[in-house]
Design a protein around this motif. Structure first.
Motif, PDB file in Angstrom:
ATOM      1  N   ASN A  99       0.826  -1.221   0.000  1.00 24.06           N
ATOM      2  CA  ASN A  99       0.000   0.000   0.000  1.00 24.06           C
ATOM      3  C   ASN A  99       0.860   1.271   0.000  1.00 24.06           C
ATOM      4  OD1 ASN A  99      -2.517  -1.451   0.170  1.00 24.06           O
ATOM      5  ND2 ASN A  99      -2.061  -1.800   2.330  1.00 24.06           N
ATOM      6  N   GLY A 100       2.059   1.150  -0.562  1.00 19.99           N
ATOM      7  CA  GLY A 100       2.954   2.300  -0.633  1.00 19.99           C
ATOM      8  C   GLY A 100       3.987   2.087  -1.722  1.00 19.99           C
ATOM      9  N   LYS A 101       4.998   2.922  -1.738  1.00 20.74           N
ATOM     10  CA  LYS A 101       6.061   2.807  -2.735  1.00 20.74           C
ATOM     11  C   LYS A 101       7.380   3.244  -2.120  1.00 20.74           C
ATOM     12  CE  LYS A 101       5.080   7.392  -4.692  1.00 20.74           C
ATOM     13  NZ  LYS A 101       4.741   8.143  -5.924  1.00 20.74           N
ATOM     14  N   CYS A 117       3.273   6.344   1.284  1.00 20.49           N
ATOM     15  CA  CYS A 117       2.054   5.547   1.209  1.00 20.49           C
ATOM     16  C   CYS A 117       1.149   6.072   0.097  1.00 20.49           C
ATOM     17  CB  CYS A 117       1.291   5.594   2.535  1.00 20.49           C
ATOM     18  SG  CYS A 117       2.173   4.829   3.919  1.00 20.49           S
ATOM     19  N   VAL A 118       0.330   5.181  -0.449  1.00 18.20           N
ATOM     20  CA  VAL A 118      -0.645   5.604  -1.439  1.00 18.20           C
ATOM     21  C   VAL A 118      -1.754   6.384  -0.756  1.00 18.20           C
ATOM     22  CG1 VAL A 118      -0.138   3.648  -2.958  1.00 18.20           C
ATOM     23  CG2 VAL A 118      -1.942   3.451  -1.236  1.00 18.20           C
ATOM     24  N   GLN A 119      -2.595   7.021  -1.548  1.00 19.93           N
ATOM     25  CA  GLN A 119      -3.674   7.844  -0.997  1.00 19.93           C
ATOM     26  C   GLN A 119      -4.576   7.026  -0.083  1.00 19.93           C
ATOM     27  OE1 GLN A 119      -6.608   9.254  -3.791  1.00 19.93           O
ATOM     28  NE2 GLN A 119      -6.974  11.123  -2.631  1.00 19.93           N
ATOM     29  N   CYS A 144       2.212   0.928   6.014  1.00 13.91           N
ATOM     30  CA  CYS A 144       1.163   1.843   5.574  1.00 13.91           C
ATOM     31  C   CYS A 144      -0.178   1.290   6.048  1.00 13.91           C
ATOM     32  CB  CYS A 144       1.151   1.975   4.050  1.00 13.91           C
ATOM     33  SG  CYS A 144       2.539   2.944   3.394  1.00 13.91           S
TER      34      CYS A 144
END
Length: 326
Positions: A99-101, A117-119, A144
């Motif tokens: 859930n992130g990069k 983290c993603v939105q 995340c």
């Protein structure tokens, strides 16, 4: 000097020159620095057979199976290394984040990796890791977790319904019987971890006013609920007209119920349309919107409009046609 002494002296001179030439010929320059290593120490002079040990630069480690020694050879050159004896220190690709990069430019010692983290998800732990000398990324991998907004709030005289309190979830508000919702009917969990808007309220109210099939509300009051004494005014739809003896107004009463609504609009009636000589008439009715169709008897032609319509003014539109002999 005797001939023998002269001969001996010439031999000594030849030997000295040979030795000096050999010494000059076999000397080496300062050992070169490599991209991954440097000499441990440097002398003023290097002669044939002299050796130099090399040490790996920071960010590299030695490979025990490969020699790190250079030798000055008879040609005045330093021996070449068959292959690099230092290996670049590398932490390899850093752990990825669910859930992130992760973003990084390199994986060697001193490199950094940034985590995001993603939105709708929040980072827990350090957002940056570094590649250390032990060829490991320091710290632990962050996580995340989905953003939580907690409780959306309670509404007095009403209820709230929702699946959960996580990002993008919605909380829907409704009121108990006899109450009307004032404000937004729902709130949404935002990326910042807060609920959108504000908590609505439930106000004591009459229900939505009735709308009969023959009328419409002239103008809805600028309010989201209907308190006691508020009035609603109606107007008749096309094809209907007011009954002058019945009020087109209702009011919210003390018990939060509307006053009785009577049929204050009556349907428009046009009566029977005029008949014509030497012709016939077919009608669909005598109220608003009805149609009258005229036709002539055999031997006569119709002059004028063959169709008339009952209008909102309670009259048949146009004039009756005529039938003339052929």
């Amino acid at each position: 000097m005797t001939t023998t002494q002269t001969t001996q002296w010439n031999l000594i001179r030849i030997m000295l020159c040979s030795t000096l030439a050999a010494t000059i010929y076999s000397s080496c320059p300062k050992p070169p620095s490599l991209t991954y290593a440097v000499p441990n120490a440097e002398n003023e002079n290097y002669n044939e057979g002299d050796t130099v040990n090399y040490s790996c630069l920071a960010g590299y480690k030695s490979i025990p199976s490969i020699s790190n020694i250079a030798t000055c050879d008879a040609d005045g050159n330093w021996s070449k290394f068959s292959e690099a004896f230092c290996l670049k220190l590398d932490c390899h690709i850093p752990d990825f984040l669910q859930n992130g990069k992760v973003e990084f430019l390199d994986t060697v010692i001193g490199s950094s990796a940034s985590y995001k983290c993603v939105q709708g998800y929040k980072l827990f732990g350090s957002d940056t890791r570094y590649c250390l000398a032990d060829e490991k990324w320091n710290g632990t991998v962050p996580t995340c977790n989905r953003v939580s907004c907690g409780s959306p709030g309670e509404v007095e005289n009403g209820v709230v319904e929702m699946v959960d309190d996580m990002f993008q979830s919605k909380a829907f508000f409704s009121c108990n019987s006899g109450y009307m919702l004032v404000g937004n009917p729902y709130r949404e969990c935002l990326e910042e971890g807060i609920w959108s808007g504000s908590i609505p309220t439930c106000q004591r109210s009459c229900p939505d006013p009735p709308v009969p099939k023959y009328a419409q509300i002239i103008e809805m009051p600028d309010t989201q609920y209907f308190p006691v004494q508020i009035i609603i005014v109606y107007r008749c739809l096309p094809g209907y007209k007011y009954d002058p003896f019945i009020s087109p107004i209702i009011q919210c009463l003390e018990g939060y119920a509307w006053s009785n609504i009577n049929e204050f609009c009556k349907k428009v009636i046009c009566g029977e349309p005029e008949r014509i000589k030497n012709g016939n008439i077919l009608i669909t009715g005598t109220d608003f919107g009805s149609i009258a169709i005229y036709s002539c008897s055999k031997g006569y032609n119709l002059t004028g409009n063959s169709v008339r319509k009952c209008t909102a003014d309670s009259v048949w539109g146009g004039s009756p046609p005529a039938c003339q002999a052929i």
